[in-house]
Design a protein around this motif. Sequence first.
Motif, mmCIF file in Angstrom:
data_model
loop_
_atom_site.group_PDB
_atom_site.id
_atom_site.type_symbol
_atom_site.label_atom_id
_atom_site.label_comp_id
_atom_site.label_asym_id
_atom_site.label_seq_id
_atom_site.Cartn_x
_atom_site.Cartn_y
_atom_site.Cartn_z
ATOM 1 N N ASP A 17 0.841 -1.190 0.000
ATOM 2 C CA ASP A 17 0.000 0.000 0.000
ATOM 3 C C ASP A 17 0.882 1.248 0.000
ATOM 4 O O ASP A 17 1.690 1.447 0.913
ATOM 5 N N ASP A 18 0.718 2.085 -1.029
ATOM 6 C CA ASP A 18 1.531 3.296 -1.143
ATOM 7 C C ASP A 18 1.363 4.209 0.070
ATOM 8 O O ASP A 18 2.316 4.856 0.508
ATOM 9 N N PHE A 19 0.159 4.275 0.604
ATOM 10 C CA PHE A 19 -0.077 5.132 1.770
ATOM 11 C C PHE A 19 0.767 4.671 2.950
ATOM 12 O O PHE A 19 1.368 5.485 3.651
ATOM 13 N N VAL A 59 4.436 5.640 2.394
ATOM 14 C CA VAL A 59 4.663 7.067 2.673
ATOM 15 C C VAL A 59 4.618 7.325 4.170
ATOM 16 O O VAL A 59 5.446 8.065 4.711
ATOM 17 N N GLU A 60 3.678 6.705 4.841
ATOM 18 C CA GLU A 60 3.549 6.882 6.293
ATOM 19 C C GLU A 60 4.825 6.417 7.009
ATOM 20 O O GLU A 60 5.317 7.076 7.919
ATOM 21 N N GLU A 61 5.374 5.294 6.591
ATOM 22 C CA GLU A 61 6.600 4.800 7.220
ATOM 23 C C GLU A 61 7.788 5.728 6.946
ATOM 24 O O GLU A 61 8.622 5.954 7.820
ATOM 25 N N ILE A 62 7.845 6.277 5.749
ATOM 26 C CA ILE A 62 8.930 7.222 5.429
ATOM 27 C C ILE A 62 8.792 8.480 6.263
ATOM 28 O O ILE A 62 9.773 9.012 6.790
ATOM 29 N N VAL A 63 7.561 8.959 6.428
ATOM 30 C CA VAL A 63 7.331 10.148 7.262
ATOM 31 C C VAL A 63 7.743 9.856 8.702
ATOM 32 O O VAL A 63 8.335 10.712 9.371
#
Length: 78
Positions: free
Chosen positions: A53-55, A58-62
């Motif tokens: 899941d792309d979301f 992104v959440e993990e990178i944030v």
Amino acid sequence: MNIKEELFKSVALEILSDEISNIKIDVGNIEDTQAIKILGEIQDILHNKYNEDDFIIVEEIVRVFEKYHISAGPCHDF
């Protein structure tokens, strides 16, 4: 073509090339930098085959950014 300018460029390039080839790089020191650690963590996130899941990606990178006190900007505050 200005011969003086061309000669200067040639000599300057030779000097720079010699200096660059003599630079000693401590790879161990580079590996210990915070930026390299952050990039490594992000790379692990991107290569994790379970992250579909792309979301979530992104959440993990944030979260990595937040861990190192780097702002991800206001668009991701929710």
